[in-house]
Design an enzyme around this catalytic site. Sequence first.
Site, PDB file in Angstrom:
ATOM      1  CB  CYS A 169      -0.936   0.014   1.207  1.00 14.60           C
ATOM      2  SG  CYS A 169      -2.159  -1.293   1.108  1.00 14.60           S
TER       3      CYS A 169
ATOM      4  CG  HIS B 289      -2.276   1.133  -4.479  1.00 16.93           C
ATOM      5  ND1 HIS B 289      -1.417   1.647  -3.528  1.00 16.93           N
ATOM      6  CD2 HIS B 289      -3.429   0.882  -3.824  1.00 16.93           C
ATOM      7  CE1 HIS B 289      -2.019   1.692  -2.364  1.00 16.93           C
ATOM      8  NE2 HIS B 289      -3.257   1.240  -2.497  1.00 16.93           N
TER       9      HIS B 289
ATOM     10  CG  HIS C 214      -8.166   1.434  -3.382  1.00 15.10           C
ATOM     11  ND1 HIS C 214      -8.152   0.101  -3.032  1.00 15.10           N
ATOM     12  CD2 HIS C 214      -7.058   1.980  -2.838  1.00 15.10           C
ATOM     13  CE1 HIS C 214      -7.082  -0.143  -2.300  1.00 15.10           C
ATOM     14  NE2 HIS C 214      -6.390   0.979  -2.163  1.00 15.10           N
TER      15      HIS C 214
HETATM   16 NI    NI Z   1      -4.741   1.393  -1.108  1.00 17.14          NI
END
Ligand code: NI
Length: 136
Positions: free
Chosen positions: A34, A40, A42
């Site tokens: 993370c 990244h 979501h």
């Molecule tokens: Ni995340």
Amino acid sequence: MKATVCRKTHFNAAHRLMNRAWDDKKNAEVFGVCSNPNYHGHNYDLIVKVTGDIDPQTGYVMDMKLLKDITDRYVIQKFDHKNLNLDCDEFSNLNPSAENIAMTIWNILRGKIDERYELRVVLYETERNFVEYTGE
Ligand code: NI
């Protein structure tokens, strides 16, 4: 005669979990993948819950169209397709964890929704992981 009306919506955003006081090694130890330096994404699902008295004139707690408009204008337009760390001032000094994103959304909406209503925010970061923030 109270009821809770809920508006479910979603936005997509990128983030990186990190504590700015720590170096990359320490962030990787605590946050794992993370804290990937290249970020990244979501697909966040957001549920805004508004509790109040049912108005006998309208049968409404709150006009859901108004709740939709407030949520779209002040939350979705702000965060959808953004890099939360880089694009959003709210997270320039705040780790964009699901907890902190939910709190930030609650604070934005609390300023836009009449104080006579109770407000809760539920934020799904994945199908299985979600956070509820109630302002307490
Ligand atoms: Ni995340």
